[in-house]
Design an enzyme around this catalytic site. Sequence first.
Site, mmCIF file in Angstrom:
data_model
loop_
_atom_site.group_PDB
_atom_site.id
_atom_site.type_symbol
_atom_site.label_atom_id
_atom_site.label_comp_id
_atom_site.label_asym_id
_atom_site.label_seq_id
_atom_site.Cartn_x
_atom_site.Cartn_y
_atom_site.Cartn_z
ATOM 1 N N GLU A 138 -37.145 56.996 19.939
ATOM 2 C CA GLU A 138 -37.812 58.305 20.083
ATOM 3 C C GLU A 138 -38.317 58.613 21.490
ATOM 4 O OE1 GLU A 138 -40.873 58.292 17.076
ATOM 5 O OE2 GLU A 138 -39.427 58.190 15.442
ATOM 6 N N GLU A 245 -32.550 55.600 9.134
ATOM 7 C CA GLU A 245 -33.800 55.791 8.370
ATOM 8 C C GLU A 245 -33.642 56.909 7.346
ATOM 9 O OE1 GLU A 245 -37.253 56.097 10.954
ATOM 10 O OE2 GLU A 245 -36.380 54.748 12.435
HETATM 11 C C1 GLA Z 1 -40.153 56.660 12.638
HETATM 12 C C2 GLA Z 1 -39.994 55.207 13.039
HETATM 13 C C3 GLA Z 1 -40.027 54.310 11.843
HETATM 14 C C4 GLA Z 1 -41.118 54.682 10.889
HETATM 15 C C5 GLA Z 1 -40.985 56.118 10.497
HETATM 16 C C6 GLA Z 1 -42.063 56.506 9.530
HETATM 17 O O1 GLA Z 1 -39.029 57.217 12.150
HETATM 18 O O2 GLA Z 1 -38.824 54.960 13.750
HETATM 19 O O3 GLA Z 1 -40.233 53.008 12.291
HETATM 20 O O4 GLA Z 1 -42.367 54.447 11.466
HETATM 21 O O5 GLA Z 1 -41.124 56.879 11.665
HETATM 22 O O6 GLA Z 1 -42.327 55.557 8.598
#
Ligand code: GLA
Length: 335
Positions: A138, A245
Amino acid sequence: MREPDSFGEPALKALFAGDFHIGAAVNPRTMKTQEQLLRHHFNSITAENEMKFESLHPLEEVYRFGAADELVSFARKHKLAMRGHTLVWHNQTSDWLFQDGHGASVSKEVLLDRLKSHINTVVGRYKNDIYAWDVVNEAVADEGEALLRRSKWLDIAGDGFIAKAFEFAHEADPGALLFYNDYNESNPLKRDKIYTLLKSLLDQGVPVHGVGLQAHWNLYDPSLDEIRTAIEKYASLGLTLQLTELDMSLFRFDDRRTDLKEPPAELLELQAERYAAVFKLLREYKDVISAVTFWGAADDYTWLDHFPVHGRKNWPFLFDEQHRPKAAFDRLLQE
Ligand code: GLA
């Protein structure tokens, strides 16, 4: 909860065996409460929080590997692939890293030395168990003109911290696949910025091998066209893609419905259609997508119950709170 011997349905990982790994984020608790589900349906895991900087390295001289090691042993025992998450991030990172003994900011050199030492220790430790790392998480700004988000990393070390992190990780484990990971990855503005960042890293010869599309999606956003365009754009760089994710929230981001105790049938039906359409699309790109990891495994545990609307129960996965297949899973079986 389902009985351990009741997992008669075909395994999700088998449905996609010719396509990509099927992963789940786990923690030491879900590793136990969801053990049977994980073992039956998944062939890869990611630590939900246990390998983040603040979890592993709370003080300069102190590493805490206990929880991370437990997850690694679980993966080893059950022959699951493991992704590492994450080495450089603006969140869940210990304050000491950026400060000297008086609380003032450290220099760029000190910060990069500390980063190098952290990456060496962590990536080196799990060299034989972790095949891919989210090296930088990020770093790109969501809005505006700026390419990178404001962070202590950027303030202290300038934009070179990203390349350095990849170089350190590559030195620590030359065999690991190194990823840049981000969310809103299919949003046109952010997508183009992520592309620009990756292209510039590749042009400089930085060892980046893949892009992680976090894929925190919902029933309505992003559109299939946006997802497709993002995939094609990142793949045009010659990188491997992974969904890292994935969850499919039943609600738009700011929907404030906190009163639901059960998922409405019509939303589960939409979710089934949406998952089917998304996996159909992902399969079209199986040559460039090597893994699809969900940010959890079943609806009994999801971070979306607390974020972005606290107390809004969500049901984002293919398996329900009892770990039984949902309509969305059945639809994938029929594809
Ligand atoms: C982001 C992070 C993850 C996690 C999510 C929320 O996407 O990359 O590690 O913390 O937020 O759970």
